[in-house]
Design an enzyme around this catalytic site. Structure first.
Site, PDB file in Angstrom:
ATOM      1  N   PHE A 149       0.809  -1.221   0.000  1.00  0.00           N
ATOM      2  CA  PHE A 149       0.000   0.000   0.000  1.00  0.00           C
ATOM      3  C   PHE A 149       0.841   1.270   0.000  1.00  0.00           C
ATOM      4  O   PHE A 149       0.363   2.335  -0.374  1.00  0.00           O
ATOM      5  CB  PHE A 149      -0.960   0.010   1.205  1.00  0.00           C
ATOM      6  CG  PHE A 149      -0.311   0.462   2.491  1.00  0.00           C
ATOM      7  CD1 PHE A 149      -0.180   1.814   2.781  1.00  0.00           C
ATOM      8  CD2 PHE A 149       0.206  -0.454   3.392  1.00  0.00           C
ATOM      9  CE1 PHE A 149       0.443   2.239   3.952  1.00  0.00           C
ATOM     10  CE2 PHE A 149       0.837  -0.051   4.556  1.00  0.00           C
ATOM     11  CZ  PHE A 149       0.958   1.308   4.836  1.00  0.00           C
ATOM     12  N   LYS A 173      -1.361  -7.076  -9.189  1.00  0.00           N
ATOM     13  CA  LYS A 173      -2.328  -7.176  -8.079  1.00  0.00           C
ATOM     14  C   LYS A 173      -1.909  -6.092  -7.092  1.00  0.00           C
ATOM     15  O   LYS A 173      -1.027  -6.292  -6.256  1.00  0.00           O
ATOM     16  CB  LYS A 173      -2.242  -8.572  -7.459  1.00  0.00           C
ATOM     17  CG  LYS A 173      -3.510  -9.071  -6.770  1.00  0.00           C
ATOM     18  CD  LYS A 173      -3.991  -8.180  -5.664  1.00  0.00           C
ATOM     19  CE  LYS A 173      -3.223  -8.329  -4.379  1.00  0.00           C
ATOM     20  NZ  LYS A 173      -3.604  -7.306  -3.371  1.00  0.00           N
ATOM     21  N   GLU A 176      -4.987  -3.690  -1.894  1.00  0.00           N
ATOM     22  CA  GLU A 176      -6.439  -3.459  -1.846  1.00  0.00           C
ATOM     23  C   GLU A 176      -6.778  -2.201  -1.040  1.00  0.00           C
ATOM     24  O   GLU A 176      -7.905  -1.734  -1.041  1.00  0.00           O
ATOM     25  CB  GLU A 176      -7.155  -4.689  -1.270  1.00  0.00           C
ATOM     26  CG  GLU A 176      -6.818  -5.052   0.178  1.00  0.00           C
ATOM     27  CD  GLU A 176      -5.529  -5.870   0.336  1.00  0.00           C
ATOM     28  OE1 GLU A 176      -4.579  -5.686  -0.453  1.00  0.00           O
ATOM     29  OE2 GLU A 176      -5.471  -6.683   1.285  1.00  0.00           O
ATOM     30  N   SER A 226       5.314  -7.036   3.160  1.00  0.00           N
ATOM     31  CA  SER A 226       5.902  -7.359   4.459  1.00  0.00           C
ATOM     32  C   SER A 226       6.638  -8.704   4.394  1.00  0.00           C
ATOM     33  O   SER A 226       6.387  -9.523   3.506  1.00  0.00           O
ATOM     34  CB  SER A 226       4.807  -7.373   5.527  1.00  0.00           C
ATOM     35  OG  SER A 226       3.781  -8.231   5.120  1.00  0.00           O
ATOM     36  N   CYS A 281       9.445   1.836   3.543  1.00  0.00           N
ATOM     37  CA  CYS A 281      10.386   0.758   3.855  1.00  0.00           C
ATOM     38  C   CYS A 281      11.804   1.304   3.966  1.00  0.00           C
ATOM     39  O   CYS A 281      12.695   0.621   4.426  1.00  0.00           O
ATOM     40  CB  CYS A 281      10.324  -0.331   2.802  1.00  0.00           C
ATOM     41  SG  CYS A 281      10.901   0.270   1.239  1.00  0.00           S
ATOM     42  N   GLU A 383       9.260  -4.347  12.943  1.00  0.00           N
ATOM     43  CA  GLU A 383       9.001  -3.136  12.138  1.00  0.00           C
ATOM     44  C   GLU A 383       7.704  -2.518  12.666  1.00  0.00           C
ATOM     45  O   GLU A 383       6.680  -3.201  12.780  1.00  0.00           O
ATOM     46  CB  GLU A 383       8.819  -3.548  10.670  1.00  0.00           C
ATOM     47  CG  GLU A 383       8.482  -2.391   9.760  1.00  0.00           C
ATOM     48  CD  GLU A 383       8.248  -2.827   8.309  1.00  0.00           C
ATOM     49  OE1 GLU A 383       7.514  -3.819   8.081  1.00  0.00           O
ATOM     50  OE2 GLU A 383       8.777  -2.169   7.406  1.00  0.00           O
TER      51      GLU A 383
HETATM   52  P1  NAD Z   1       1.490  -6.591   2.928  1.00  0.00           P
HETATM   53  O1  NAD Z   1       2.526  -7.662   2.978  1.00  0.00           O
HETATM   54  O2  NAD Z   1       0.368  -6.636   3.896  1.00  0.00           O
HETATM   55  O3  NAD Z   1       0.794  -6.589   1.473  1.00  0.00           O
HETATM   56  C1  NAD Z   1       1.558  -6.612   0.291  1.00  0.00           C
HETATM   57  C2  NAD Z   1       0.740  -7.317  -0.791  1.00  0.00           C
HETATM   58  O4  NAD Z   1       0.519  -8.675  -0.397  1.00  0.00           O
HETATM   59  C3  NAD Z   1      -0.632  -6.693  -1.017  1.00  0.00           C
HETATM   60  O5  NAD Z   1      -0.909  -6.664  -2.394  1.00  0.00           O
HETATM   61  C4  NAD Z   1      -1.571  -7.630  -0.271  1.00  0.00           C
HETATM   62  O6  NAD Z   1      -2.854  -7.702  -0.830  1.00  0.00           O
HETATM   63  C5  NAD Z   1      -0.870  -8.973  -0.384  1.00  0.00           C
HETATM   64  N1  NAD Z   1      -1.139  -9.840   0.774  1.00  0.00           N
HETATM   65  C6  NAD Z   1      -1.443  -9.450   2.040  1.00  0.00           C
HETATM   66  N2  NAD Z   1      -1.627 -10.527   2.832  1.00  0.00           N
HETATM   67  C7  NAD Z   1      -1.417 -11.617   2.053  1.00  0.00           C
HETATM   68  C8  NAD Z   1      -1.459 -13.030   2.303  1.00  0.00           C
HETATM   69  N3  NAD Z   1      -1.727 -13.530   3.514  1.00  0.00           N
HETATM   70  N4  NAD Z   1      -1.187 -13.860   1.284  1.00  0.00           N
HETATM   71  C9  NAD Z   1      -0.895 -13.376   0.054  1.00  0.00           C
HETATM   72  N5  NAD Z   1      -0.855 -12.053  -0.240  1.00  0.00           N
HETATM   73  C10 NAD Z   1      -1.103 -11.184   0.744  1.00  0.00           C
HETATM   74  O7  NAD Z   1       2.262  -5.193   2.982  1.00  0.00           O
HETATM   75  P2  NAD Z   1       1.634  -3.734   3.126  1.00  0.00           P
HETATM   76  O8  NAD Z   1       1.117  -3.549   4.505  1.00  0.00           O
HETATM   77  O9  NAD Z   1       0.746  -3.447   1.978  1.00  0.00           O
HETATM   78  O10 NAD Z   1       2.955  -2.848   2.924  1.00  0.00           O
HETATM   79  C11 NAD Z   1       3.838  -2.506   3.968  1.00  0.00           C
HETATM   80  C12 NAD Z   1       5.004  -3.473   4.045  1.00  0.00           C
HETATM   81  O11 NAD Z   1       5.716  -3.493   2.812  1.00  0.00           O
HETATM   82  C13 NAD Z   1       6.027  -3.051   5.089  1.00  0.00           C
HETATM   83  O12 NAD Z   1       6.491  -4.200   5.734  1.00  0.00           O
HETATM   84  C14 NAD Z   1       7.130  -2.413   4.263  1.00  0.00           C
HETATM   85  O13 NAD Z   1       8.408  -2.411   4.869  1.00  0.00           O
HETATM   86  C15 NAD Z   1       7.114  -3.285   3.059  1.00  0.00           C
HETATM   87  N6  NAD Z   1       7.729  -2.633   1.922  1.00  0.00           N
HETATM   88  C16 NAD Z   1       8.931  -3.110   1.502  1.00  0.00           C
HETATM   89  C17 NAD Z   1       9.569  -2.524   0.438  1.00  0.00           C
HETATM   90  C18 NAD Z   1      10.877  -3.058  -0.046  1.00  0.00           C
HETATM   91  O14 NAD Z   1      11.232  -2.782  -1.177  1.00  0.00           O
HETATM   92  N7  NAD Z   1      11.616  -3.819   0.742  1.00  0.00           N
HETATM   93  C19 NAD Z   1       8.981  -1.424  -0.204  1.00  0.00           C
HETATM   94  C20 NAD Z   1       7.750  -0.963   0.251  1.00  0.00           C
HETATM   95  C21 NAD Z   1       7.127  -1.585   1.321  1.00  0.00           C
END
Ligand code: NAD
Length: 498
Positions: A149, A173, A176, A226, A281, A383
């Site tokens: 997000f 994808k 959401e 994450s 991040c 985090e």
């Molecule tokens: P998230 O992991 O909750 O979601 C990321 C994606 O995975 C979304 O599209 C979501 O719909 C999907 N998803 C969520 N739960 C899932 C599941 N159980 N099974 C399969 N898919 C699933 O992350 P977020 O809250 O949207 O974003 C924040 C996180 O992203 C933080 O941890 C941040 O550090 C990390 N991030 C990392 C980078 C990097 O390059 N290392 C960059 C930006 C954000």
């Protein structure tokens, strides 16, 4: 109620869906739209269209593909203000920061405009008598991108720039939580001349992700989110025989040496720890001042300056940062603040229960500052992803440098010093993927590449740059000989180049 639909084969696609997600305006706390959640049937349809579109797109010469990218960049620039408003309204970051989100994505598109050069192969003349060898880079076919997000424009554009320029079709994808900007970007791609089906947007949650991970026709998955989910993506792709990149969470440290320019340090930490409400991040949520004098000065000045930060709605041009993305996320961050307090860290600023006048239901958190945080605390190990800065005091550089190296995450790290030798040695030894020297948020420019270490990235190739080109292409190597009429001896042993 506004409905946000999938985008398939060049148009909006809205099958009767029994599952939806709410999209909030974090400034007001109100639900502003509903997004359809797709499953295996929607993914099947997206893949079928993508297979068709990809054939046409890959057959187009790379220079013509690059022209579509140039046009897309132009269209996004023309629509910058509208995109920034849309982004801020779903994410909550302030408008200037939303523009930055779009621009950092566009920088990857600019890099990808060089794809005719970037995809050139290699050639060896006369590797053996009358034998030439050449290798070419070819697209993988249909690939998937799954984004978080916190950068709803930049990260989808990381994927789009690399995957599309190299002749793949992509199914995106998006998160959401803020799905509108990716859909608008897909529409702009169509306007720029991308053939139908080459970029599909399927909305949803785990169900859509699992359908992508297990679909035979999808050859690679690029994920950012994450760490637990990144690890799950990596495991599932390995099982399914797919290529993957899976970037995870972070806990970035900023080491402050006694010789650092304290004005710069305080200024940099204000932006890097609290900007975008800490939801980056590459945020800098841990400060490690070296020596008591440095620590006392840093803590005193940060306490004074951080409480002056203006928390406001995204459209407030004077606000330093806006709300976090959801009520659930606000609760999670506030729980971590409570945990830090219980674990014995010294709380200097407490952002819990922050109310913005006129926007009492918005998801705001005030700037929070802890001193005397120690490595054994859970609130340090995890985090937090909110406007919370934790100060861990270290007696010397050696002790300070161990902290980021020993931490489970290894995305970014910064050192603030005037001592070039110390900085150089630190950069060489630290177990972290991206290092800033007097630079608080060292996100590499588009022609280098982005990637952390340890639980910040489950992957062998970084995002974007030449690493991205490698990820989204496969190499084919041809060894050729043209008949001369001179038939040699039959060979029953493997040919060697002796
Ligand atoms: P998230 O992991 O909750 O979601 C990321 C994606 O995975 C979304 O599209 C979501 O719909 C999907 N998803 C969520 N739960 C899932 C599941 N159980 N099974 C399969 N898919 C699933 O992350 P977020 O809250 O949207 O974003 C924040 C996180 O992203 C933080 O941890 C941040 O550090 C990390 N991030 C990392 C980078 C990097 O390059 N290392 C960059 C930006 C954000």
């Amino acid at each position: 109620m506004r409905e946000i639909h999938h985008f398939i084969d060049g148009k909006s696609y809205s099958p009767k869906a029994d599952r939806h997600g709410d999209v909030y305006n974090p400034n007001t706390g109100e639900v502003q739209a509903r997004v359809s959640f797709g499953g295996a049937d929607v993914v099947d349809k997206a893949v079928a269209g993508a297979i068709k579109g990809q054939r046409e797109w890959a057959a187009m010469n790379p220079q013509r593909r690059a022209r579509v990218l140039f046009k897309f960049k132009d269209l996004v620039e023309q629509e910058m203000d509208e995109l920034a408003h849309l982004l801020s309204s779903e994410h909550g970051k302030v408008l200037a920061d939303s523009r930055g989100d779009v621009i950092r994505g566009l920088e990857v598109i600019e890099f990808a405009c060089g794809v005719p050069h970037l995809m050139k192969g290699e050639y060896t003349e006369s590797a053996g008598t009358g034998i030439d060898v050449y290798s070419m880079r070819q697209p993988l076919g249909v690939v998937a991108g799954i984004s978080p997000f916190n950068f709803p424009a930049m990260i989808p554009m990381w994927f789009m720039g690399m995957a599309l320029s190299t002749g793949n079709a992509m199914i995106l994808k998006p998160s959401e939580k803020d799905p509108s900007v990716p859909v608008r970007l897909a529409e702009l791609w169509m306007e720029a001349g991308l053939p139908e089906g080459v970029l599909q947007v399927v909305h949803g949650d785990k169900e859509a992700v699992d359908a992508l991970l297990t679909h035979d026709a999808i050859k690679a998955v690029s994920f950012v989110g994450s760490s637990d989910i990144a690890h799950y993506i990596a495991r599932t792709c390995t099982e399914q025989g797919k290529r993957f990149q899976a970037m995870g969470g972070a806990k970035n440290h900023g080491i402050i040496m006694p010789d650092a320019d304290m004005d710069q340090v305080v200024n940099d930490f204000l932006g890097a720890a609290y900007g975008s409400a800490g939801e980056r991040c590459m945020a800098l949520p841990v400060a490690v001042p070296v020596g008591q004098k440095t620590a006392d000065e840093f803590v005193a000045r940060m306490t004074e300056e951080a409480q002056k930060l203006r928390v406001g709605v995204s459209t407030d041009a004077d606000a330093h940062y806006g709300p976090v993305v959801s009520a659930a996320h606000r609760a999670k961050v506030e729980d971590y603040i409570t945990m830090g307090e219980k674990e014995g860290a010294k709380m200097l600023l407490d952002g819990r229960g922050f109310k913005l006048q006129g926007h009492e239901n918005g998801f705001f958190i005030g700037p929070t500052l802890f001193d005397h945080v120690t490595p054994d605390m859970q609130s340090y190990q995890d985090e937090i992803f909110g406007p919370v800065l934790q100060v861990v005091r270290a007696k010397d550089l050696e002790e300070a440098a161990h902290l980021p190296s020993d931490h489970q995450y290894g995305n970014g790290v910064a050192i603030f010093t005037r001592n070039g030798l110390a900085a150089r040695e630190f950069a060489a030894k630290v177990q972290v993927g991206m290092v800033g020297i007097n630079v608080p948020i060292p996100v590499p420019v588009a022609y280098h590449s982005f990637g952390g270490w340890k639980r910040s990235a489950f992957t062998d190739t970084n995002q974007y740059g030449t690493e991205g080109i490698r990820f989204f292409t496969k190499i084919k190597t041809v060894t050729q000989r043209w008949p001369t009429g001179d038939i040699g001896d039959q060979a029953f042993v493997i040919p060697t180049m002796q």
